[in-house]
Design an enzyme around this catalytic site. Structure first.
Site, PDB file in Angstrom:
ATOM      1  N   SER A 190       8.364   2.598  16.570  1.00  0.00           N
ATOM      2  CA  SER A 190       8.254   2.937  15.544  1.00  0.00           C
ATOM      3  C   SER A 190       7.670   4.390  15.190  1.00  0.00           C
ATOM      4  CB  SER A 190       7.692   2.090  14.370  1.00  0.00           C
ATOM      5  OG  SER A 190       7.296   2.423  13.138  1.00  0.00           O
ATOM      6  N   ARG A 196      58.373  13.575  11.728  1.00  0.00           N
ATOM      7  CA  ARG A 196      57.146  13.958  12.135  1.00  0.00           C
ATOM      8  C   ARG A 196      56.346  14.146  10.692  1.00  0.00           C
ATOM      9  NH1 ARG A 196      56.538  18.368  15.764  1.00  0.00           N
ATOM     10  NH2 ARG A 196      54.561  17.959  16.027  1.00  0.00           N
TER      11      ARG A 196
END
Length: 450
Positions: A275, A314
């Site tokens: 931490s 497409r």
């Protein structure tokens, strides 16, 4: 300051995949190599059919190697004008090898490259999933009979075993592995609108089916039944398996996060994280990162499902929308699998603490068992009512469930010797050990030794 002044993405805010095998396999250089591999494979397949000279293949290979050394930044910037990186890549490639890319369209190469990258990443993910499954099998066998509190809706419910919990994690991991390996990853080769017409136009004698089969074979990919420019089953199947993998590993991570809380402390990561503020903390960082990935991947998958509704032969936009989330899914699943392997192999289990926690409710974990034991004497309704009264006394008076029952029972309702055994949560495991044994007989599809 312009965009060229910034360094490449190094994964600074992506600890889930930074440094993992999936990172290298999905980076821009890896995608460039896959694009070039697709172009080389196409040339080889065409040469094998006599459609271009053998010498042309060498030209394509040499050009591909040269372009791979030039890197990706220029291509990335040039891709803005055409909407994808294949267009500038093909321009550069055909300047050096005029027979490259004959008859193909940019989506053929882009889709094929994605499948090729996915195939390479899948190998690393399954290897890590195998490591996870082996480690969890070891934990499940070692703790087959280790009692712990089973928790439902956050509360102690009835006893279970850590072996059964670990076996359940393993079963999900094997589900993920089976789903991932079952995904079909096809090559793509349809030409401008999925008709393969350009191949005939350029090469009138071409056998399209043989060409497609040869192209897929060169890459180690599956041969598709149809061009899939707007039939995106392969992409969605892949994304679904990757999201499932992240979620399956997230289940294990979620349990580890709960069980490693300070006040529970039944498991701990082998090497926790520190931490920035509190020197005493050892955070379950591996499980945290896996849990984060499990929460991220569903939204990524949703984009792929949205792209199924692709218009025309497409699409404009739907195909382009897939690229970033699909790469992120590969990275999140790959990173999760790598972290999960480390987590499972190093997980520390504390049976003594599990036993302490079993006694936190002073015996109420076996209320169900005692209710069943009293039913033949008192009847089901009265037995349940008695246990409810006894449980309230446990909470109100701080006594054990055994003491509370003795205060509620009439003489002769239950043998005191039986009561001692019935109140021991370690003897109320149901079929947990047998279920663990059953789960450990499972092998993944393909019968790997996992």
């Amino acid at each position: 300051m312009n965009s060229d002044d910034f360094s490449p993405d190094a994964g600074l805010i992506a600890p889930i995949w930074a440094g993992s095998p999936a990172e290298a396999a999905t980076g821009d250089l890896a995608f460039l190599r896959a694009l070039l591999d697709a172009e080389v494979a196409l040339a080889r397949a065409q040469a094998a059919e006599g459609l271009i000279p053998e010498g042309a293949v060498k030209d394509v290979m040499a050009a591909a190697d040269a372009l791979a050394r030039e890197g990706t930044r220029t291509l990335a910037l040039l891709a803005r004008s055409g909407g994808n990186p294949v267009i500038p890549l093909v321009k550069a490639l055909t300047q050096r090898a005029p027979d490259a890319h004959l008859g193909a369209t940019s989506q053929d190469i882009m889709d094929t490259a994605f499948m090729l990258v996915a195939e390479r990443v899948r190998d690393t993910i399954t290897a890590d999933l195998d490591r996870v499954a082996v480690a969890l099998a070891r934990l499940a066998a070692a703790h087959r009979d280790t009692p712990m509190a089973g928790r439902t809706l956050t509360q102690h419910a009835v006893p279970t075993t850590f072996g059964l919990k670990a076996a359940g994690w393993r079963d999900l991991v094997l589900d993920a592995r089976d789903r991932l390996t079952a995904v079909v990853l096809p090559a793509q080769l349809g030409g401008a609108a999925g008709t393969m017409a350009a191949f005939e136009a350029f090469i009138p004698r071409v056998d399209e089916r043989r060409l497609l089969a040869g192209f897929a074979r060169e890459l180690g990919l599956a041969e598709p039944r149809l061009p899939w420019h707007t039939l995106r089953t392969p992409v969605v199947d892949l994304g679904s398996a990757l999201a499932f993998t992240a979620g399956a590993l997230g289940k294990m991570a979620g349990d580890v996060l709960v069980l490693s809380r300070t006040e529970i402390a039944e498991v701990a990561e082998g090497a926790g994280g520190g931490s920035s503020a509190l020197p005493h903390k050892s955070n379950p960082v591996g499980a945290t990162l896996i849990a984060a990935a499990a929460r991220t991947t569903p939204s990524l998958l949703a984009i792929l499902y949205g792209s199924l509704a692709a218009e025309d032969e497409r699409p404009s936009g739907a195909w382009h929308a897939e690229w970033s989330p699909l790469r992120d899914l590969l990275r999140h699943a790959g990173g999760s699998a790598a972290h999960a392997a480390t987590l499972a192999e190093g997980l520390r289990v504390d049976p003594a603490r599990m036993r302490v926690n079993l006694d936190l409710t002073r015996g109420m974990l076996v209320a169900e068992r005692l209710s069943a034991a009293l039913t033949p004497t008192l009847g089901r309704r009265e037995a349940r009512a008695l246990m409810e009264r006894a449980s309230r006394r446990v909470i109100a008076e701080g006594v054990t469930l055994r003491q509370a029952i003795l205060g509620e029972l009439a003489p002769g309702d239950l043998n005191i010797t039986d009561l001692d055994e019935l109140c021991d949560p370690a003897t109320y495991l149901g079929s947990a050990p047998a279920l663990t044994d059953r789960a450990l007989t499972r092998r993944p599809a393909g019968d790997h030794d996992v």
